[in-house]
Design an enzyme around this catalytic site. Structure first.
Site, PDB file in Angstrom:
ATOM      1  N   GLU A 232       0.862  -1.190   0.000  1.00 41.16           N
ATOM      2  CA  GLU A 232       0.000   0.000   0.000  1.00 41.16           C
ATOM      3  C   GLU A 232       0.891   1.230   0.000  1.00 41.16           C
ATOM      4  O   GLU A 232       1.915   1.249   0.690  1.00 41.16           O
ATOM      5  CB  GLU A 232      -0.880   0.018   1.248  1.00 41.16           C
ATOM      6  CG  GLU A 232      -1.860  -1.133   1.300  1.00 41.16           C
ATOM      7  CD  GLU A 232      -2.617  -1.137   2.614  1.00 41.16           C
ATOM      8  OE1 GLU A 232      -3.304  -0.154   2.912  1.00 41.16           O
ATOM      9  OE2 GLU A 232      -2.511  -2.142   3.341  1.00 41.16           O
ATOM     10  N   HIS A 256      -5.891 -12.157   4.681  1.00 40.18           N
ATOM     11  CA  HIS A 256      -5.738 -11.892   3.248  1.00 40.18           C
ATOM     12  C   HIS A 256      -4.565 -12.655   2.608  1.00 40.18           C
ATOM     13  O   HIS A 256      -4.717 -13.305   1.585  1.00 40.18           O
ATOM     14  CB  HIS A 256      -5.499 -10.402   3.001  1.00 40.18           C
ATOM     15  CG  HIS A 256      -6.523  -9.517   3.624  1.00 40.18           C
ATOM     16  ND1 HIS A 256      -7.845  -9.867   3.726  1.00 40.18           N
ATOM     17  CD2 HIS A 256      -6.431  -8.290   4.167  1.00 40.18           C
ATOM     18  CE1 HIS A 256      -8.508  -8.890   4.309  1.00 40.18           C
ATOM     19  NE2 HIS A 256      -7.672  -7.919   4.593  1.00 40.18           N
TER      20      HIS A 256
END
Ligand SMILES: NC(=O)c1ccc[n+]([C@@H]2O[C@H](COP(=O)([O-])OP(=O)(O)OC[C@H]3O[C@@H](n4cnc5c(N)ncnc54)[C@H](OP(=O)(O)O)[C@@H]3O)[C@@H](O)[C@H]2O)c1
Length: 506
Positions: A232, A256
């Site tokens: 990110e 995830h």
């Protein structure tokens, strides 16, 4: 108005039902769940017999709640000013103000469900979405059970969707599973991992098992190693309060990232039925070797960003972000070298890394194949061969690319690396999606394939628990250890370099 949702364009619409959202005024509801319901209505995948009850502390009345949802659908769902699907949805909205800990709320909810069930002919089918803080998950389920609102004895289904995080370590996840299973059968529990709502994540399975050419080489004989990156470029934004207690390992890995590992590594399931797929995923989770304490030191890297730049503008260090402790030891970056101890993957490392404030936003699975033998090129100016690399790009530019060697035109033999690229948008266009559409739809049709089972959640936490333990016992001494806008700490590069490898840069 004619009901716009009766016939689905892309399959049958969901079962008649009432959706109850605990946390109706929250961020998740307004930014993801309501826009997803709107998108489902547009695709005619919501049942005609449908109602939604929102519950939250806020004493806003029903009309004000409906007006706010109309506004949220415009702001977060991209709905136009005049919108028949919004009107249709809003006519089916109801609101109950109260505290989740208050037993009266569940008495009122029971009465409201009974009257709306009759009014909307929803056949007694209800699903409850816990879109609220994790500390309420067990309490709400206990109260629903005590009020007999999860009772399926009349043959209607009753389901509960539980948001992440599911526990914050192995012990708390097991305890939560234990508590909720006092009330619910496993088939009623839908533990959500919104990553699995992404088309490109689901496509990993389709790509692997609908193409004859990849599966025969999808193993240790042909694959050198696998890299999974979830990077990110943003910092913690407004989530400092939650994140500073969680950190990158808890926030991303047991859910995830391990989902991406299982989809990449699992054996072909015997069908796409929920338990057939989840059984194979579960086997991978159980086959991931747990790190011994001494291995944590060499195979797990943590980092925290210092100040740096994003898109050329200065950005603060993690410990200067709002709601973050100034002497925080929380990691914003983690890289791990995992081993899957089974026949297919023995000796094939899975390197994973995730972090905030990295150089670029990119989620991808990179599969590096073994190099071709060099023998033919000994007598040529070529000094090395680049291995083939297959990259499954999950976000932001969904696609698949395959890197291979090609002759550079000219009289002498030279080899260049070229990419064969497939972009989703080129073939299938792009559609507004929050990633929750498929998951909400699956709850309505009873397909739990994309939801985590109790054993999977516990196996995921078992993988990260030894790392949590060592990191807790040995607080980091060098934080912050990477510059915002870089690719993470130097130790992450060392992790792969020690094995003669480098991180694939998207
Ligand atoms: N936000 C996201 O994009 C996102 C993404 C992935 C997962 N999640 C998960 O989704 C869940 C919700 O997150 P969020 O960001 O939506 O949280 P949030 O904005 O803080 O919303 C919490 C909701 O719970 C309600 N609430 C809190 N305490 C209550 C109580 N005692 N009684 C009744 N209602 C109460 C709040 O009502 P009031 O407003 O009336 O106080 C609000 O509607 C969390 O588990 C989070 O980890 C969120």
């Amino acid at each position: 108005m004619e009901n716009p949702t009766t016939i689905g364009e892309q399959g049958r619409s969901g079962d008649p039902c009432i959706l109850v959202i605990f946390g109706a005024s929250g961020d998740l509801t307004k930014r993801k769940l309501l826009p997803a319901l709107y998108n489902l209505a547009r695709k005619k995948l919501l049942p005609a017999n449908f109602a939604l009850i929102g519950i939250a502390l806020d004493t806003i009345g029903e009309e004000a709640f409906r007006a706010r949802v109309q506004e949220d659908l415009r702001q977060f769902g991209g709905a136009p000013e005049t919108c028949e699907f919004c009107d249709w949805l809003v006519q089916r909205l109801y609101y109950l103000a109260g505290d989740f800990r208050d037993t009266n709320v569940y008495t009122q909810l029971g009465a409201l469900l009974t009257s709306l069930d009759e009014k909307h002919d929803t056949h007694g089918k209800y699903f409850y979405y816990l879109a609220t803080l994790p500390q309420f998950f067990a309490e709400i389920i206990k109260q629903l059970g005590a009020a007999r609102l999860t009772d399926e004895s009349n043959g209607e289904w009753r389901r509960v969707v539980i948001e992440k995080p599911f526990g914050n370590d192995l012990e708390s996840a097991c305890a939560l599973n234990h508590e909720i299973r006092q009330v619910l059968a496993e088939r009623q529990i839908y533990r959500i991992d919104h990553y699995l709502g992404k088309e490109t994540v689901q496509n990993i399975l389709v790509f692997r098992f609908s193409n004859g050419i990849f599966e025969p080489i999808w193993n240790r004989r042909y694959i050198d190693h696998v890299q999974i990156t979830v990077a990110e470029s943003l910092g913690v934004e407004q989530r400092g309060g939650y994140y500073d207690h969680a950190g990158a390992l808890r926030d991303m890995v047991p859910n995830h990232i391990l989902q991406l590992v299982t989809l990449t590594a699992m054996e072909p399931p015997i069908s796409f039925q929920a338990d057939a797929v989840r059984d194979e995923q579960s086997k991978i989770l159980h086959a991931i070797q747990h790190l011994a304490p001494e291995d944590v030191l060499s195979r797990a890297v943590r980092g925290q960003y210092g100040e740096g730049q994003e898109d050329g503008s200065p950005v603060p260090a993690y410990n200067a972000e709002p709601k973050v402790s100034r002497d925080s030891h929380t990691e914003t970056f983690v890289a791990l070298k995992l081993s899957i101890d089974n026949w297919r993957w023995a000796d094939v490392p899975f390197y994973i890394r995730t972090g905030k404030r990295l150089a670029k936003r990119a989620t991808e699975v990179a599969i590096q194949f073994r190099r071709a033998p060099f023998v033919l090129f000994r007598e040529t100016p070529v000094d090395h061969l680049t291995p083939n690399l297959l990259v499954l790009h999950i976000q932001p530019d969904e696609g698949i690319s395959l890197r291979f060697g090609a002759k550079i035109p000219g009289p002498i033999v030279r080899v260049g690396s070229v990419d064969m690229d497939f972009q989703y948008t080129d073939y299938f266009g792009s559609e507004a999606s929050t990633g929750y559409e498929r998951l909400l739809y699956d709850c309505m049709v009873g397909d739990a394939t994309l939801f985590q089972r109790a054993d999977m959640v516990e196996a995921g936490w078992s993988v990260v628990q030894p790392i949590l333990d060592v990191w807790k016992a040995l607080p980091p001494r060098n934080f912050p250890n990477y510059t915002a806008g870089s690719w993470g700490p130097k130790e992450a590069d060392d992790l792969v370099r020690r094995d003669g490898r480098t991180w694939h840069q998207s």
